[in-house]
Design a protein around this motif. Sequence first.
Motif, PDB file in Angstrom:
ATOM      1  N   ARG A 274     -50.847  13.771  39.196  1.00 39.35           N
ATOM      2  CA  ARG A 274     -50.477  14.887  38.323  1.00 39.35           C
ATOM      3  C   ARG A 274     -49.584  15.851  39.100  1.00 39.35           C
ATOM      4  NH1 ARG A 274     -50.020  16.515  34.129  1.00 39.35           N
ATOM      5  NH2 ARG A 274     -51.539  18.132  33.617  1.00 39.35           N
ATOM      6  N   ALA A 275     -49.953  16.103  40.349  1.00 39.24           N
ATOM      7  CA  ALA A 275     -49.184  17.041  41.168  1.00 39.24           C
ATOM      8  C   ALA A 275     -47.782  16.490  41.421  1.00 39.24           C
ATOM      9  CB  ALA A 275     -49.908  17.294  42.476  1.00 39.24           C
ATOM     10  N   LEU A 276     -47.692  15.177  41.534  1.00 42.02           N
ATOM     11  CA  LEU A 276     -46.386  14.586  41.813  1.00 42.02           C
ATOM     12  C   LEU A 276     -45.546  14.454  40.544  1.00 42.02           C
ATOM     13  CD1 LEU A 276     -47.222  11.780  44.396  1.00 42.02           C
ATOM     14  CD2 LEU A 276     -46.510  14.143  44.777  1.00 42.02           C
ATOM     15  N   GLY A 277     -46.046  15.000  39.449  1.00 39.12           N
ATOM     16  CA  GLY A 277     -45.191  15.058  38.271  1.00 39.12           C
ATOM     17  C   GLY A 277     -45.474  14.006  37.215  1.00 39.12           C
ATOM     18  N   VAL A 278     -46.714  13.518  37.180  1.00 37.73           N
ATOM     19  CA  VAL A 278     -47.071  12.620  36.079  1.00 37.73           C
ATOM     20  C   VAL A 278     -47.697  13.480  34.982  1.00 37.73           C
ATOM     21  CG1 VAL A 278     -48.545  10.712  35.364  1.00 37.73           C
ATOM     22  CG2 VAL A 278     -47.428  10.661  37.594  1.00 37.73           C
TER      23      VAL A 278
ATOM     24  N   VAL B  58     -45.535  28.246  41.189  1.00 38.71           N
ATOM     25  CA  VAL B  58     -44.156  27.817  41.405  1.00 38.71           C
ATOM     26  C   VAL B  58     -44.017  26.318  41.121  1.00 38.71           C
ATOM     27  CG1 VAL B  58     -42.344  27.532  43.136  1.00 38.71           C
ATOM     28  CG2 VAL B  58     -43.652  29.658  43.028  1.00 38.71           C
ATOM     29  N   ALA B  59     -45.074  25.554  41.466  1.00 39.64           N
ATOM     30  CA  ALA B  59     -45.018  24.109  41.266  1.00 39.64           C
ATOM     31  C   ALA B  59     -45.275  23.721  39.804  1.00 39.64           C
ATOM     32  CB  ALA B  59     -46.049  23.418  42.163  1.00 39.64           C
ATOM     33  N   GLY B  60     -45.561  24.728  38.995  1.00 39.81           N
ATOM     34  CA  GLY B  60     -45.843  24.399  37.593  1.00 39.81           C
ATOM     35  C   GLY B  60     -47.193  23.747  37.424  1.00 39.81           C
ATOM     36  N   ALA B  85     -44.183  18.514  34.060  1.00 38.43           N
ATOM     37  CA  ALA B  85     -44.430  17.362  34.919  1.00 38.43           C
ATOM     38  C   ALA B  85     -43.100  16.761  35.378  1.00 38.43           C
ATOM     39  CB  ALA B  85     -45.240  16.315  34.160  1.00 38.43           C
ATOM     40  N   ARG B  86     -42.163  16.743  34.464  1.00 35.85           N
ATOM     41  CA  ARG B  86     -40.871  16.166  34.807  1.00 35.85           C
ATOM     42  C   ARG B  86     -40.167  17.007  35.875  1.00 35.85           C
ATOM     43  NH1 ARG B  86     -35.817  15.798  31.014  1.00 35.85           N
ATOM     44  NH2 ARG B  86     -34.418  15.022  32.625  1.00 35.85           N
TER      45      ARG B  86
END
Lengths: 828, 231, 373
Positions: A274-278, B58-60, B85-86
């Motif tokens: 999730r943290a890595l953008g999933v 900041v990282a959303g 997430a994107r």
Amino acid sequence: MTGQLTLWRTLFSHYRRHPGQLAMALLGIVLAGALYSGVQTINDQARDSFARAEAMLGGERVDRLQAPAGDQLQQADFVQLRRAGVPVSPLVRGQVTLENGQQLTLLGLDLPTLPPAMQPDAGAAGGSGTLGGSFMQPPWQLRLAPDSARALGLQSGDRPRLGDGRRLPPITLQPRLAPDSGITDIAAAAALLERGRHIDALLLPHSATLPPSLADRYRRVSADQALAPGELSASFRLNLTAMGLLALVVGLFIVHSAMGLALSQRLDSLAVLRALGVSRRALVTGVLIELLVLGVAGAILGLIAGVGLAGLLMPGVSQTLASLYDERVAGAVMLTPRAIASGLGMTLLGTLTAGLTTLRHAAGINVLASAHAAFEARGGMRRRLRLAALGAIVLLGAALLWWRLASASGGLLEGHRLAASFVVVAGLLIGSALGLPALLDGAITLFTRAGRRATLHWLLADTRAQLPRLSLALAALLLALSANLGVSGMVGGFRLTFLDWLDQRLSAELFVHAPADRVEAMQQWLAGQPGVGTVQRLRQLEGRVAGRPVDVRALPIDSHTRARWPLLNATADPWQRVARQDSVLINEQLARQLQRQPGDSLDFTTPEGRFNATIAGIYADYGNPRGELTLARAAAEGRWPTSADRTSLLLYDLHGDRQALAGQLQRHFALTGEDMIDQPALKQRARQVFERTFAITRALNALTLGVAALALLSALLALGRWRRARLAPLWAMGLTRRWLALASAGQILLLVLLTALLALPLGVLLNQALVALINVEAFGWRLPLHVFPLQLLQSVLVAGVVALLGGAITALQLWRTPPRRLLEEFRS
Amino acid sequence: MPDTDTPLLECRGLTKSFATPQGALTVLDGIDLVLERGESLALMGESGSGKSTLMHLVAGLDSFDRGSLRLGGEELGELSDRPLARLRRERIGLIFQQFHLVPSLDVRANLTLQARLAGRFDPDWCAHLLDRLELAGLERRYPEQLSGGQQQRLAIGRALAVRPELVLADEPTGNLDERAAGAVLELLLNLIDEHGCALMMITHSPAVAAPLKRRYRLTHGRLVDTTTDGA
Amino acid sequence: MTFDHARARRLLPLLLCLLLGACNGGREEHEQTGQGFADLGSAASGYRHARPGQTLSFPRDHGPHPGYRIEWWYLTANLHDSDGHTYGVQWTLFRQALAPPGEHPPASATGAWQSDQMWMANAAISSPEGHFALERFARGGTGQAGVTAQPFSAWLDDWQLSATGENLTPMQVEAGGTTSSGRTLGYRLQLEASGPLVLQGDQGFSRKSPDGQGSYYYSQPFLEAEGQLRLDGKRVAVEGRAWLDREWSSQLLGGDQRGWDWFSLHLDDGSRLMAFRLRGARHFISGSWIAPDGTVTPLGGDRLSLEPLATSRVADRELPLKWRITLPGRSLELTVEAEYADQWMDTAFPYWEGAVKVSGDRAGEGYLEMTGY
């Protein structure tokens, strides 16, 4: 797309690193699927076989005319009825034994007069066309279903030889015929079965009327009022289905805990993803796909294993059905699209249900919070109490329904009593499972109050803390144990009661149907034979109660009779009353139908008028679907004409060769083999039936229990890491790993044994529900409740073994944990 | 491509509070912060001062109560989970104190994980990173078979493999011994330089903060510029 | 296994084939009906054959002739009610031998149900409300179906044609039942002969092809009928004229013959006409002129012509329902027309059998049977 692929690969990489968890999850699904599919396959087979058997004789659209008691139908009856315009068709039916010892039911039909309903559907109409010619002319044809032919090792065109050397007509295959039944022209069947002009029944379209002048001379049996093997075996199959569903549920506990284990170990990774953008949606989709892949793979394997299981159990099941209900089930397993769809569908659905928690966690995963905290069990005692309250409501509902069923007939439940009985059983199980966590909690709290020592205190408190994580597995164990106890208790009780009853009712060693014109001579002849003890004469008659036909038995009331007719319920001195000829005995089925008690009066019609008698007692008559009435032979005199007589002789206390005596009787009085019943052989067969039923039940029970044990073990495995985090501080405070390991094992033992103890009363309750509700509704008779202390003990022992295994796993996990690992618990 | 005239990161009056049994606890109380492209910034403060919270915003990863937070001109407060997430996977590299590697993936798969998730896997760049992070030859190992320093270098590689515009590092050396910490930090700063992205790093060590261009301290929910203090 | 229509249709072309003879030409039918067919030619050899010169003897010949392959008792009646509505009634009993005599052991050796004889009965009513047909089957030997010569009685189940007096008069006929579509129907008629039995063809031998195949054939065409019809519970009193045909043979037809058109006509001057056409490569036409006193004049193909005038579509077939019959020797031309187009017998062995009316040089009524369409 590459992103999705990476996600899936990342999710699955967990199982690559931990194939054991994958295996466990798959095993759960496969076991659940196999048990469910296996049982369903057996059911489908039985249902299909029954449908085929029913369709073969026209099902509900065709009635049968039978001879009144004591008489036999003749070709002349057929001709007379046809010439009176009644569209009857003759049927000859009997068993032949093939050269290799296999039995085949032979149905002899008359094509020209067959009722329209017995014409097969268009799909089955294939096959060779010269029907009239070759079907009705020597050497005739023997029509067999392809699976029956295969089972007998025969193929189209063969002319199998009988034990006595005669040949059957050449085989022609025809689908949808009942298993192990062949159809042939009545001429061929009558010759093979040596029937002469006798026929076994006349088939009559249900819609056809019988002129009043003829109606009295025949017994018309319609499909809905007949022996209805369909209903009887339906309840047997219902039992199987219930067992299959239970197995499915228990198996899915494994899936649940295996998925839970896989999840708990991956929570960190999921959070990282999730943290890595999933996105949440992508993650949930990924987990769902993982579930689906597992589910589909497991379901397919489960289906295959299920067919294997069915193949193993089928011979036993088919023999049981055949012997109990005279219903033939094809021995070879076949898979219908329906069975495949239902097996795959249920297993997949179950897997998804079991994986719901995982999905929910994946959806709600908190990227920030500590993964362990997220997985921390919610609720605790409050949730347990809520569940327990729900459980109590369910139990109360079940109890109310039970009370309604037991106390009243009619009303809303009418027509649904069997279903309602199953609801009671389901309610008992579900309610108890819901209440289990709170009960265990309460029990442990009680122990905690009793204990003083700090370590013990901690141990019990820690056991409580484990409850939320183990309660599901423990509930599965509870269900499996109590179902096991209930079902085996019922089957065991049935066996005991039935065999006892058989011993009493079939105490005569030889049972001989005596033709009315020869009965006196036979009795005289028997009196002159050495080695023949007592000979009793039994008249089998027919009367009507409340417009319905009942069988009537007229017996001499002597010491033999008294000793051999166990009564379920009776007035004082029932036999004296019966001997006085103003009282009768009725079977349990009739008593339940009429709702009469001993001491009530009973009005029934005999050919010579009405007879008002008192019910002196009620006797058990297991396996007989019809109402029956028994009276003193003297009371039957004058009420039934002797021509209506169907007399049998009961021979007791035979010394010498039973078979030889039977042979002599047969030769001397021109009897057929079917006129003689060798009772010890019959009892032997009944015993075998029960042994087989027992074996099937045992097998299914053992599997269910095994699955439940596996569920518990996998739940314990899932607990491992969490346990380590809880135990590390204790280790740091100076408790040895050894002590901690043993203590952990002890905790498991405590929980499992408490569960097993709870399963004992629940099992007995279940047994009671099965014998007093389900059996009564399905069969019309009630079994006494038998509790088998050995079975109870065995259950506790089995639970103990499961507990020891579970404890050993927990202990080993700890034992083998290097101190460095425990130290790590402090670092994070 | 993002507009190069606007700052990479711009916080205005950013406020965040948490509900506690004792009532709302305001962790960030009107934070104003601007970070230009290629700039590096150290965020210091006591435990519980809200450093990590600011970074998560900041990282959303988390939502704020009031104010505005723009990353490359995009207002984060207006984005739903999927665009957030994107944004995270394409524009931000995250480095945690606990490394947070995926234990079931080997070194290569961990390094390329985010890049592949974002659909911008560049084999040459990843090979270069492996080389620079001294992980070449260890590609088939799993995280548990690596030392702490190696694990953190791998985490750095994972964050950079996606060629992010902003790297967020939360105590990247906090779990390492002193020697390893120095080496990892040097490598991180060199690579950031080499790649030309911005860096926001949480640390409580002035020594770690020292090489960074700007230094801020968070106290009582407020941000104090300490760049010039005792540098 | 069972006697559904689909199967019966395959069984009964066999019957048709027997009616028609050796069936050498019907290759397609061979294909359809399966292997049993191929044996028929040789099996026929075991049967007795109809030959000219045999004297028929009564009452013996009213009874069955099991040595012959095929035999029937065939009654048709043209009836009217008091309102002038026209009705037709048919009652037929067929007997068929499945094997030549002696091929199978006698029934006494094989049991009470074994028989080489099959019986089939058809009954029908044609009415202004429609055409209704029933059929019944029986195996021989049980008593369910049979015929006795003296006293005469022919029956299958409760359907019965029986005489109370000598020489087939007076007689009574009855039949009834429920059709597959659920209509109930039935009839009971008293029959009284007003003239003698008539031997068809050459003293009772009726040639059916130039090859010499034929049948024994006699009729009672002078029956006065009176009785009651039942149609779905409605009772209708009727009276009119009836015709009984008796025929038996083992090989009726020549090889190429496919079907026939058969007339039995009551003319208003008291004479009767029987005429048939067997359709083959060359049609074979024959008939009898029966004077009111019963005197028979055989009619060969040169003295009789049968000519279809118009066809109608019935039961998916094109059927000639209007005919011209010409007897050049008598300068007689008759037009024969179906009373109702749909008198199709949708039985296991389907055919058209129905009441017709006659106009032209003579008025009259009668029955027409058409098979093989």
